[in-house]
Design a protein around this motif. Structure first.
Motif: not given
Lengths: 622, 263
Positions: A559-563
């Motif tokens: 999961w990757m968010s706001s990268c």
């Protein structure tokens, strides 16, 4: 405490089990949930092989660990078949990794199902409502296939009342329903379960979000028939609506096997006392509101809580303590010495109020508390609870700029007193590398280290340096570490250390950390056992995402968010890895149809099922 | 026979519409929740722009100072309408009252202890009310990583009973639902609907029953069992120490420590 169930991300059944030996044919161990194997639907073997297979089945009955079973199923077709016939518990760590019909085709005699849905960051409102993880297709498949199903345990799934009805109607031997962090159902569904599951033993509702029906709150407790006497565990502190207390009292009175009872906040001390009188055999008790109904500061002279607790010789786990009035705390003194688990994490207590209680809890192994007790309170814990294995310190005020009364000082105390510590979750505002290093040295048995410095990018409060050194010590010295959550000001160096030393890490949570793509690269390349990686608000871009291509099939999810991800990078991953489902999640759907290049949220996971068909409008599968 | 049959279809119809209504309401709630969850930052921006828009319109409309004449109350200054914002701890009740005209944010609309509130939605405190020089960072969704379940439990644990001298009933309020004394008093006013709030030049607040002109002074019992005047200590301290509230008739309130002694 049963709360360990809520830590299901620690997928090891027991901490002491031998590690899974790596498969030498691959570049890292394959921890896939259902194991590889020959395709389903082979022709049956000749007679002599059939005999062997029967023998094998008898042997495999004793094999319970799913990792061992996965290994056994990979030996040859015969073993694959035998294992499939004898598997009794089905564990699916990602409900979208395999289609229900496929699971049901392979394993035909399942008695217990564990199923997990949404990614963990859904707990923090990062996954929009309606994303998925519906239980419906699963319950329909199970209903048709598993007549002997006894147990269902769901985590972060969307469960409707209709699903609960299907459970009640499909499984005549059903015994155990455990729902953790689920949503979508209401007291209506609970009523159906209560009424129709005649052999129900366990109904555990842990941190679920129930649909509220203003008009029709069903009194589900009173739906347990008078003939139901088998209840062993009833946990419903998350069910916020009121219920008929007399019905509960009667249920408790006719359930001699009842061991675990956790009530909601509608139960005050007077009522608690009545329940305890009915069930002196309880081992786990969750109190409701720990105050008297009668009046503020006034005590009902008839309220003899002390003798109620005194009579409960079997209590080993206490929780609840909502809206606590500390003057009633002495009532629990009689059981303190027996307690192995105590949850004060909803009780706003000062160190002075905690002290007399904790001093008596010599046998405590699990302790959850609020930071209101401060460093001084933690000192008392460290001095009294030498056998402590798990500590969780939650913030009383869970906002970023709140004042927290615990700091590196408290952590230092704990590390010095509780040498056997295995698992820690610690929220604070001020931390130093020195305290983290001390913990790494004093508590070498740590398996879970989760430190949450609530202010973003905060450095060591004394030296002003990044927190790299502290986490370095943790991964270096804690050789059994499998789960790590980092926070504070961290450079790429921290990730270099994690990649270098964190060889057993399975779950890693990263927030507001790192400098560049290099950080993520270190982790992906170094942490060979990595299964679950969740990252938010960190400057990792496409290059680092692509560097992980060789490893994504061996992970459960990323999961990757706001990268710093873009569609280009994500599409390349999707293109290269056909068995990976790459989901791009947007927040607002009202926007134009044109594609935004920047990717706000990425969720990718290996799957045998391909792209799911129940995607909402705000999810795009590449 | 005919009469009996006649009632049946309507009964069935009623049940169906009731079910339908329930379903619709649930769908509505889900949709609302969905919208709320969708883009908190977007919503935050929208809220802030609405507020500033309204305040400019007001000052254009007339030169009148509404504060003195209005019967319906507004929040003073720029305090956010979403609970969970952090007013400076040192700012006392009197300072809250002092603040000038502000936005037309509806009072008490936050609702008491809504369970799917995300407490990290509060907009930045507007500069006019900030006493700590740097404005706090914009809140981020889901940080610190504490589950809503836990946040909600900790939030709704400040229910206190409110008694009114002479009234035969008690009400309960959740002090955590309000961000300041003004909101609380307004809520009390709405709750006991017979009162209006009278503003005094020396910043005292009293509740007045217009029927007989009796004045009520809001008082509360603190942790030590002392009865104090509501408004004397900073809001957070009040929330922490208040055990119950009593609207005392002014005539009886003389025994309480006079306001002047409290700083």
């Amino acid at each position: 405490m049963r709360e360990e169930i809520s830590d299901m991300s620690e997928d090891d059944e027991t901490g002491e089990r031998a590690r899974w030996a790596p498969d030498l044919s691959k570049n890292r161990s394959d921890d896939s949930d259902s194991g590889p194997g020959p395709p389903i639907g082979d022709s049956p073997p000749p007679f002599s092989d059939q005999v062997l297979e029967n023998v094998l089945e008898n042997v495999l009955e004793f094999l319970t660990s799913r990792r061992d079973r996965n290994a056994a199923s990979a030996v040859c077709r015969s073993w694959y078949r035998a294992e499939a016939q004898t598997r009794r518990e089905l564990f699916i760590g990602n409900c979208y990794a395999v289609a229900p019909h496929r699971a049901v085709e392979r394993f035909q005699s399942i008695k217990s199902v564990v199923l997990k849905g949404k990614p963990r960051f859904a707990d923090f409102n990062l996954v929009p409502f309606g994303w998925g993880a519906q239980f419906e297709p699963w319950v329909k498949s199970f209903g048709a296939a598993y007549q002997h199903l006894e147990r269902i345990c769901l985590k972060r799934m969307s469960v409707t009342d209709k699903d609960l009805t299907i459970i009640a109607e499909s499984f005549p031997l059903f015994k155990d329903l455990t729902l953790i962090c689920c949503e979508g159902f209401s007291t209506l569904g609970l009523a159906v379960i209560a009424e129709r599951c005649r052999h129900l033993r366990v109904l555990d509702l842990i941190e679920d979000y129930l649909e509220d029906e203003d008009d029709e709150v069903v009194d589900w407790i009173s739906r347990f028939p008078e003939t139901t006497t088998s209840v062993e565990s009833l946990v419903f502190d998350c069910v916020t609506c009121p219920f008929n207390f007399d019905a509960l009292e009667r249920l408790v009175a006719r359930s001699p096997s009842l061991q675990r009872l956790r009530v909601n906040h509608h139960v005050a001390l007077e009522q608690l006392r009545r329940l305890m009188a009915r069930a002196p055999q309880l081992t786990h008790l969750g109190t409701g509101t720990f105050r008297s109904e009668v009046g503020f500061g006034e005590v009902d002279p008839n309220l003899d809580l002390v003798s109620a607790f005194g009579a409960s010789r079997s209590l080993v786990c206490l929780s609840g303590f909502r809206e606590i009035e500390p003057e009633f705390l002495p009532a629990i003194y009689p059981v303190c010495a027996n307690l192995t688990s105590l949850n004060f994490s909803f009780a706003n207590l000062t160190a002075e109020e905690l002290n007399p209680v904790i001093r008596q809890c010599h046998n405590l192994q699990t302790f959850w508390v609020l930071d209101s007790v401060g460093d001084e309170g933690l000192r008392a814990v460290a001095e009294s609870c030498r056998d402590l294995r798990e500590l969780r310190v939650f913030p009383l005020d869970p906002t970023e700029d709140s004042d927290s009364s615990v700091s590196d000082i408290g952590l230092q105390f704990i590390s010095e007193g509780c040498r056997k510590l295995r698992s820690i979750l610690y929220f604070c505002q001020r931390m130093t590398n020195a305290a983290v290093v001390a913990m790494s040295k004093n508590c070498p048995d740590l398996v879970v280290f989760r430190l949450c410095i609530m202010g973003r990018h905060l450095p060591d409060r004394i030296t002003g340096e990044p927190m790299d050194a502290g986490f370095r010590a943790i991964v270096m010295n804690c050789k059994k570490l499998t789960r790590l959550s980092v926070s504070g000001l961290l450079t790429d160096k921290a990730f270099e250390y994690i990649g270098c030393y964190g060889k057993l890490i399975r779950t890693l949570s990263v927030a507001f950390a790192g400098d560049s793509d290099g950080g993520l690269r270190y982790v992906l390349e170094g942490c060979t056992r990595l299964q679950k990686l969740e990252i938010r608000d960190s400057p990792f871009g496409d290059a680092s995402l692509i560097s992980g291509l060789p490893f994504y099939y061996n992970m459960r999810f990323l999961w990757m968010s706001s990268c710093n991800l873009s569609m280009r990078g994500c599409k390349e991953v999707a293109r290269n890895k056909p068995n990976l489902v790459v989901e791009v999640i947007r927040d607002a759907v009202e926007e134009e149809e044109e594609e935004i290049e920047a990717v706000e949220k990425l969720y990718l996971y290996r799957s045998l099922a391909g792209a799911r068909t129940d995607v909402p409008a705000f999810v795009k599968i590449l | 026979m005919w009469l009996v049959n006649e009632t049946k279809p309507t009964q069935v119809r009623e049940n169906k519409t009731k079910e339908k209504k329930l379903k619709e309401r649930r769908e509505e709630k889900r949709r609302k929740r969905q919208l709320r969850n969708r883009n908190p930052s977007l919503r935050r921006e929208r809220e802030m722009s609405v507020e500033t828009e309204r305040s400019s319109t007001e000052s254009e409309v007339s030169g009148l100072d509404y504060e003195e004449t209005a019967l319906t109350l507004r929040l003073p200054g720029g305090t956010s309408r979403v609970a969970g914002s952090e007013p400076d701890r040192k700012r006392g009740f009197s300072e809250t009252v002092e603040l000038g005209l502000g936005s037309d944010a509806p009072v008490g609309t936050r609702g008491v202890g809504s369970t799917d509130d995300q407490s990290d939605e509060s907009p930045e405190s507007q500069a006019s009310v900030a006493e700590k020089p740097p404005a706090p960072k914009a809140r981020v969704v889901g940080w610190p990583p504490v589950r809503s379940f836990r946040k909600n439990v900790m939030k709704s644990c400040k229910l206190v009973k409110v008694a009114v001298d002479g009234a035969p009933y008690l009400r309960k309020v959740d002090l955590e639902a309000y961000t300041g004394y003004h909101q609380l008093l307004t809520a009390l006013q709405e709750m006991f609907s017979c009162f209006t709030i009278r503003n005094y030049p020396d910043e005292e607040r009293k509740l007045v029953d217009p029927v007989n002109g009796t004045e009520y002074v809001p008082t509360y019992e603190d942790k030590e069992g002392d009865w104090m005047l509501v408004g004397d200590v900073p809001w957070k301290m009040f929330v922490e120490s208040c055990k119950r509230v009593r609207l005392m008739k002014s005539s009886e309130a003389v025994n309480l420590a006079p306001r002047a002694q409290h700083s």
